[in-house]
Design an enzyme around this catalytic site. Structure first.
Site, PDB file in Angstrom:
ATOM      1  N   LYS A 174       0.780  -1.227   0.024  1.00 31.35           N
ATOM      2  CA  LYS A 174       0.043   0.030  -0.024  1.00 31.35           C
ATOM      3  C   LYS A 174       1.114   1.174  -0.073  1.00 31.35           C
ATOM      4  CE  LYS A 174      -2.619   3.368   1.601  1.00 31.35           C
ATOM      5  NZ  LYS A 174      -1.813   4.422   1.239  1.00 31.35           N
ATOM      6  N   GLU A 247       8.528   1.366  11.513  1.00 33.58           N
ATOM      7  CA  GLU A 247       9.757   2.216  11.471  1.00 33.58           C
ATOM      8  C   GLU A 247       9.051   3.732  11.268  1.00 33.58           C
ATOM      9  OE1 GLU A 247      12.783   1.395  11.430  1.00 33.58           O
ATOM     10  OE2 GLU A 247      12.603  -0.633  11.002  1.00 33.58           O
ATOM     11  N   CYS A 281      13.799  10.420   7.433  1.00 33.70           N
ATOM     12  CA  CYS A 281      13.492  10.577   8.758  1.00 33.70           C
ATOM     13  C   CYS A 281      14.643  10.615   9.644  1.00 33.70           C
ATOM     14  CB  CYS A 281      12.842   8.710   8.829  1.00 33.70           C
ATOM     15  SG  CYS A 281      13.882   7.732   8.010  1.00 33.70           S
ATOM     16  N   GLU A 378       9.098  16.535  15.388  1.00 30.13           N
ATOM     17  CA  GLU A 378       9.797  16.420  13.904  1.00 30.13           C
ATOM     18  C   GLU A 378       9.075  17.398  12.913  1.00 30.13           C
ATOM     19  OE1 GLU A 378       8.130  12.811  11.657  1.00 30.13           O
ATOM     20  OE2 GLU A 378      10.335  12.521  11.195  1.00 30.13           O
TER      21      GLU A 378
HETATM   22  P1  NDP Z   1       1.914   8.474   7.564  1.00 28.92           P
HETATM   23  O1  NDP Z   1       1.913   7.966   9.040  1.00 28.92           O
HETATM   24  O2  NDP Z   1       0.791   9.584   7.169  1.00 28.92           O
HETATM   25  O3  NDP Z   1       1.459   7.451   6.235  1.00 28.92           O
HETATM   26  C1  NDP Z   1       2.200   6.256   6.308  1.00 28.92           C
HETATM   27  C2  NDP Z   1       1.398   5.298   5.385  1.00 28.92           C
HETATM   28  O4  NDP Z   1       0.437   4.901   6.384  1.00 28.92           O
HETATM   29  C3  NDP Z   1       0.904   6.012   4.164  1.00 28.92           C
HETATM   30  O5  NDP Z   1       0.798   4.862   3.144  1.00 28.92           O
HETATM   31  C4  NDP Z   1      -0.629   6.221   4.732  1.00 28.92           C
HETATM   32  O6  NDP Z   1      -1.530   6.218   3.618  1.00 28.92           O
HETATM   33  C5  NDP Z   1      -0.805   4.933   5.772  1.00 28.92           C
HETATM   34  N1  NDP Z   1      -1.702   5.087   6.588  1.00 28.92           N
HETATM   35  C6  NDP Z   1      -2.526   6.229   7.115  1.00 28.92           C
HETATM   36  N2  NDP Z   1      -3.526   5.848   7.977  1.00 28.92           N
HETATM   37  C7  NDP Z   1      -3.411   4.461   8.106  1.00 28.92           C
HETATM   38  C8  NDP Z   1      -4.080   3.690   8.815  1.00 28.92           C
HETATM   39  N3  NDP Z   1      -5.010   4.046   9.958  1.00 28.92           N
HETATM   40  N4  NDP Z   1      -3.858   2.346   8.774  1.00 28.92           N
HETATM   41  C9  NDP Z   1      -3.090   1.935   8.089  1.00 28.92           C
HETATM   42  N5  NDP Z   1      -2.152   2.716   7.277  1.00 28.92           N
HETATM   43  C10 NDP Z   1      -2.323   4.152   7.175  1.00 28.92           C
HETATM   44  O7  NDP Z   1       3.190   8.947   7.223  1.00 28.92           O
HETATM   45  P2  NDP Z   1       3.840   9.711   5.996  1.00 28.92           P
HETATM   46  O8  NDP Z   1       3.337   9.204   4.761  1.00 28.92           O
HETATM   47  O9  NDP Z   1       3.471  11.161   6.119  1.00 28.92           O
HETATM   48  O10 NDP Z   1       5.224   9.822   6.264  1.00 28.92           O
HETATM   49  C11 NDP Z   1       5.942  10.526   7.045  1.00 28.92           C
HETATM   50  C12 NDP Z   1       6.473   9.938   8.306  1.00 28.92           C
HETATM   51  O11 NDP Z   1       7.213   8.774   7.881  1.00 28.92           O
HETATM   52  C13 NDP Z   1       7.406  10.811   9.123  1.00 28.92           C
HETATM   53  O12 NDP Z   1       7.137  10.711  10.343  1.00 28.92           O
HETATM   54  C14 NDP Z   1       8.946  10.145   8.913  1.00 28.92           C
HETATM   55  O13 NDP Z   1       9.740  10.294   9.793  1.00 28.92           O
HETATM   56  C15 NDP Z   1       8.297   8.590   8.794  1.00 28.92           C
HETATM   57  N6  NDP Z   1       9.290   7.738   7.946  1.00 28.92           N
HETATM   58  C16 NDP Z   1       9.881   7.070   8.820  1.00 28.92           C
HETATM   59  C17 NDP Z   1      11.193   6.230   8.194  1.00 28.92           C
HETATM   60  C18 NDP Z   1      11.734   5.180   9.328  1.00 28.92           C
HETATM   61  O14 NDP Z   1      12.516   4.417   8.667  1.00 28.92           O
HETATM   62  N7  NDP Z   1      11.884   5.210  10.223  1.00 28.92           N
HETATM   63  C19 NDP Z   1      11.370   6.410   7.043  1.00 28.92           C
HETATM   64  C20 NDP Z   1      10.675   7.190   6.312  1.00 28.92           C
HETATM   65  C21 NDP Z   1       9.506   8.006   6.787  1.00 28.92           C
HETATM   66  P3  NDP Z   1      -1.918   7.591   3.057  1.00 28.92           P
HETATM   67  O15 NDP Z   1      -0.507   8.298   2.805  1.00 28.92           O
HETATM   68  O16 NDP Z   1      -2.469   7.399   1.582  1.00 28.92           O
HETATM   69  O17 NDP Z   1      -2.898   8.538   3.884  1.00 28.92           O
END
Ligand code: NDP
Length: 510
Positions: A174, A247, A281, A378
């Protein structure tokens, strides 16, 4: 909403049934994808499960050989993939290649060469029961659900995907609603190189589609995203007793010691804070600089930041591209506004660029305090707050004063001291005199501690995590009975207690 309105909203990408992907640098529409609901997601998981049955039975070396063909297909079309990454995510083309495609190619090569060995049964030498033999046996879990963010829409989900597949699983991915096209491009290349058709599924949609994936009968979830969504994912997985890896977000501190090489440090901090427009991140999100070098460091960082060229991500003369989506730009603006109103000063950047496109200039903030949001929450954008500290002890204390613990950085010419400091920084990874790159090293684990995550990815152990681990124990001699079996007797009691007396006799301490 009436049907005409729904159609119009849907066409704008706001409705429930379609997502419009746009180039954040120009606003140009790149394509649209459908929003998949629970029934379609369940169907995708079912098809993946059917494909996994044969795939999981192949030898690891055969799966590896076929995944190398997938790698070759990506490499053959590097320019096309880099261009799409750049157009859909706003990053420069060089970042698309060096932070995304290269990482996946290298990770695939690393695990393809070693998977057979890593997943071979692993003997556990038993210290006491020498007439027994124990080993761990690794088998595929089944279908792995991967939920991915938008900042690295290729290297994050495809790294996890390749690991899951080499371990014998099927994958349902997804992608983020912000970057669905790159995931679909990967599916296209996957199918083009003759991989089993249903083995990799991409389910497009918003958060609800991710939630539906957790509910669709998958055998493990690998989630990368924010802490807020991570909590929801953990709760949903907990409810269903599905294993999961999280993560999550980071707030990487950089400790700059008095003896740091300031030229290298400034170069590293500028790239570490502004690469991929700071949407990383492990971006440098706060700098603690020793008071004796603070002024010189700030001067160097500001000069280097002002010299960065921002603009068209497709141009080879651009250092900093566009941010990926407007929501993130608003968060960055908000963090800066709040900090400035509390006394911080922007020595470079500070407000979004006028005109079309989501461009936010690299921003350096000084006169920041630890209690400001910009130092605690963040940012996930191109902002580097720098704070003066009186001692390295102060820097360590402030670095650890955070609910997040993904990555930290230490800059010093004394590597022994650097290691001592690094071991005290509460982060899953701490780098000395470098930034960001270790996510791209497949053999080292990627771990978030505190609220930055649960579990880990990458590394040989990370590949094993994609498997079910079974402990097998073999009795090597098969005598008529074991000492501890029936019938019980006083004689057995005496044998056991005298054996314990012998085995655990108190040692004489000098
Ligand atoms: P989000 O948490 O908003 O979204 C991550 C994914 O989860 C997206 O595909 C999103 O869909 C999906 N999602 C949203 N709601 C749900 C739910 N209730 N159940 C299951 N899936 C859901 O994060 P971002 O995409 O904004 O990414 C940024 C964040 O990711 C930052 O905090 C960053 O630090 C972190 N990150 C961490 C990394 C690591 O390795 N630790 C690496 C890269 C990023 P949709 O986008 O379609 O809403």
């Amino acid at each position: 909403m009436g049907s005409a309105q729904a159609h119009a909203a849907s066409a704008r990408g706001e409705g429930p049934s379609v997502i419009v992907s746009r180039n954040p640098a120009t606003g140009e529409i790149l394509g649209e994808v459908s929003v998949m609901g629970p029934v379609e997601v369940r169907d995708a998981v079912q098809r993946a499960r059917e494909a996994q049955a044969a795939w999981g039975k192949l030898a690891a070396c055969e799966r590896a050989r076929r995944l190398l063909a997938f790698r070759d297909e990506i490499l053959k079309r590097t320019n096309e993939v880099a261009e799409l990454l750049s157009k859909e995510g706003g990053k420069t083309k060089l970042e698309a290649v060096s932070m995304e495609i290269l990482l996946v190619a290298d990770l695939t090569t690393y695990f393809a060469k070693r998977a057979e060995k890593i997943l071979a049964p692993k003997r556990i030498p038993l210290h006491l029961l020498k007439h027994k033999k124990s080993y761990l046996h690794y088998t595929p879990r089944g279908v792995i659900g991967i939920i991915a963010p938008w900042n690295f829409p290729l290297s994050i989900p495809m790294g996890d995907t390749v690991m899951a597949l080499i371990a014998g699983n099927a994958v349902v991915l997804k992608p983020s609603e912000v970057t669905p096209l790159i995931a679909l491009k990967m599916k296209e290349l996957f199918d083009a190189c003759g991989m089993p058709k249903d083995l990799l599924q991409v389910v497009t949609g918003r958060g609800e589609t991710g939630a539906a994936l957790i509910d669709a009968g998958v055998d493990k979830i690998v989630f990368t995203g924010s802490v807020v969504t991570g909590r929801k994912v953990a709760a949903a997985c907990g409810e269903r007793l599905i294993p999961y890896t999280l993560e999550l977000g980071g707030k990487a501190p950089a400790i700059v010691c008095a003896d740091a090489d300031l030229e290298r440090t400034a170069n590293a901090l500028v790239w570490g804070a502004f690469g991929n427009s700071g949407q990383v991140c492990c971006s440098v999100e706060r700098v603690y600089a020793h008071e004796t070098i603070y002024d010189e460091l700030v001067q160097k960082v500001v000069a280097k930041t002002r010299s960065l060229r921002q603009g068209n991500p497709l141009s080879f003369d651009t250092d900093v591209g566009a941010m990926a989506w407007d929501r993130q730009v608003s968060i960055v603006e908000d963090r800066i506004r709040t900090a400035v109103s509390a006394g911080a000063r922007a020595l470079a950047g500070g407000s979004r660029m006028e005109g079309p496109g989501l461009f936010f200039p690299p921003t350096v903030l000084v006169d920041v305090r630890q209690d400001m949001d910009v130092m605690r929450q963040e940012i996930f954008g191109p902002v580097m707050p720098i704070m003066k500290v009186r001692s390295e002890e102060d820097a360590i204390r402030l670095a650890n004063d955070s609910h997040l613990g993904l990555v930290g950085y230490v800059f010093t010419k004394d590597r022994t001291k650097g290691a001592r400091i690094a071991e005290r920084v509460e982060c899953g990874t701490v780098m000395i005199n470098d930034v960001l790159f270790s996510f791209g090293v497949p053999e080292t684990p990627w771990i978030g501690i505190k609220q930055s995550g649960l579990g880990f990815t990458h590394s040989d152990d990370g590949l094993r995590e994609m498997c079910l681990k079974r402990h097998v124990n073999v009795d090597r001699f098969s005598t008529a009975r074991e000492l501890w079996w029936y019938p019980y007797s006083e004689k057995t009691y005496k044998i056991v207690t005298s054996a314990m007396g012998f085995l655990f006799r108190p040692r004489k301490h000098a």
